[in-house]
Design an enzyme around this catalytic site. Structure first.
Site, mmCIF file in Angstrom:
data_model
loop_
_atom_site.group_PDB
_atom_site.id
_atom_site.type_symbol
_atom_site.label_atom_id
_atom_site.label_comp_id
_atom_site.label_asym_id
_atom_site.label_seq_id
_atom_site.Cartn_x
_atom_site.Cartn_y
_atom_site.Cartn_z
ATOM 1 C CG HIS A 115 -10.985 -23.399 -22.236
ATOM 2 N ND1 HIS A 115 -11.630 -23.439 -21.016
ATOM 3 C CD2 HIS A 115 -10.671 -24.679 -22.531
ATOM 4 C CE1 HIS A 115 -11.673 -24.693 -20.594
ATOM 5 N NE2 HIS A 115 -11.110 -25.462 -21.499
ATOM 6 N NE ARG B 76 -5.518 -22.185 -12.467
ATOM 7 C CZ ARG B 76 -4.390 -22.312 -11.781
ATOM 8 N NH1 ARG B 76 -3.323 -22.811 -12.354
ATOM 9 N NH2 ARG B 76 -4.328 -21.928 -10.542
ATOM 10 N N PRO C 241 3.169 -18.781 -19.325
ATOM 11 C CG PRO C 241 1.889 -17.585 -20.828
ATOM 12 C CD PRO C 241 1.803 -18.286 -19.524
ATOM 13 C CD GLU C 242 8.533 -18.983 -15.922
ATOM 14 O OE1 GLU C 242 9.619 -18.497 -15.598
ATOM 15 O OE2 GLU C 242 8.193 -20.137 -15.610
#
Length: 286
Positions: free
Chosen positions: A106, A125, A2-3
């Site tokens: 996750h 991650r 996400p930017e």
DNA sequence: AAGTAGACTTGTTTCC
DNA sequence: CCTTAACAAGTCTACT
């Protein structure tokens, strides 16, 4: 992933969906994702109310009724998924074949609300984080960010000043959150393409006209991407459950080997710059 | 001080 | 086809 456009899209979704809701309980399955004391984190949030969701750069800021703030950073692979009944409302990174049954492997933090709905913080991650801060600490955090695009303060004059006396590359400067907040790898490549500037160009070599084009590129591309609700790879969905539509507007990112959509002569190449995949057209970017 | 390489982490992709 | 190394959208730290 996400930017700015994706985080802004998620922010809007969360603000629509859960601003005003009281937190019934918080479950932290992985302490790594909470910065600071997990015990305190749970104590502060339990019974608290989400008042408002704000954003600075790629950082989400939830104002709490207690006067404190919950900071959320999704980094590369964070997701926020809101589940209400059979409705799934998600935002953030996604990947092909991800398990949409929640919680999944996750899922690291779960917020439960009184109406039975839940907010899941997933992160493949585990680079992302959540953190409780006071008003004073928040202000200290926000000082780390540079100029915010898509606000009135993002003027050409301010933009030009940022480029003065810098020795780094055009792309590295665009991505440096200390100077401009919100651009990441995808949009930095797209902005350089828009301005016909090679990402590796040293800042001192840029002409006035090129800097102006980079400025316009930031405005045009980010505004368009927000309007499209961000860029979707694979099966990413935004905070209203829809796919981000900007992917079809990408001109260079992820288009290695394709003919340049502008000059129709060059072939998009992908190189490594500053440890990042960097895409450009060798024909029309100087 | 400014600039950059490395580290963090786990899953997928790509190349041989 | 299988194995393996390289790679992935972000940022912090440590080094030059």
């Amino acid at each position: 992933m996400p930017e700015l456009p994706e985080v802004e899209t998620i922010r809007r979704g969360l603000d629509n969906q859960i601003a005003g809701l009281r937190i019934k309980s918080v479950q932290v399955k992985k302490a790594r994702l909470v910065k600071g004391s997990v015990k305190k984190f749970i104590a502060v949030l339990t019974g608290n109310v989400f008042l408002k969701f704000n954003r600075r750069g790629k950082l989400l800021i939830a104002a709490l009724k207690s006067g404190q703030f919950l900071l959320i950073h999704l980094k590369m692979t964070g997701q926020l998924i809101y589940q209400h009944g059979r409705q799934l409302i998600a935002g953030g990174h996604s990947f092909v074949g991800m398990d949409w049954r929640l919680p999944n492997r996750h899922t690291h933090i779960i917020f439960s609300f009184r109406n039975g709905s839940r907010l899941f913080f997933n992160d493949l991650r585990q680079f992302g984080y959540m953190k409780i801060v006071s008003k004073i600490e928040l202000e200290k955090e926000l000082k780390k960010f540079g100029i915010e695009p898509l606000t009135a303060g993002f003027s050409l004059k301010n933009f030009v000043e940022i480029f003065a006396n810098k020795k780094t590359s055009a792309k590295a400067l665009l991505m440096n959150q200390k100077f401009i907040a919100g651009l990441g790898n995808i949009y930095a490549d797209e902005v350089c393409f828009y301005a016909k500037v090679k990402p590796s160009r040293r800042v001192p070599s840029l002409t006035e006209g090129e800097i102006k084009k980079l400025y316009q590129g930031c405005r045009v591309i980010l505004a368009k991407a927000v309007k499209a609700r961000g860029t979707t790879f694979s099966d990413y969905v935004d905070a209203d459950g829809r796919q981000g539509g900007f992917i079809k507007f990408l001109k260079v990112y992820g288009r290695k080997g394709e003919k340049c959509r502008r000059c129709r002569r060059g072939v998009i190449v992908k190189i490594k710059q500053g440890g990042r995949g960097t895409h450009f057209c060798p024909q029309c970017q100087q």
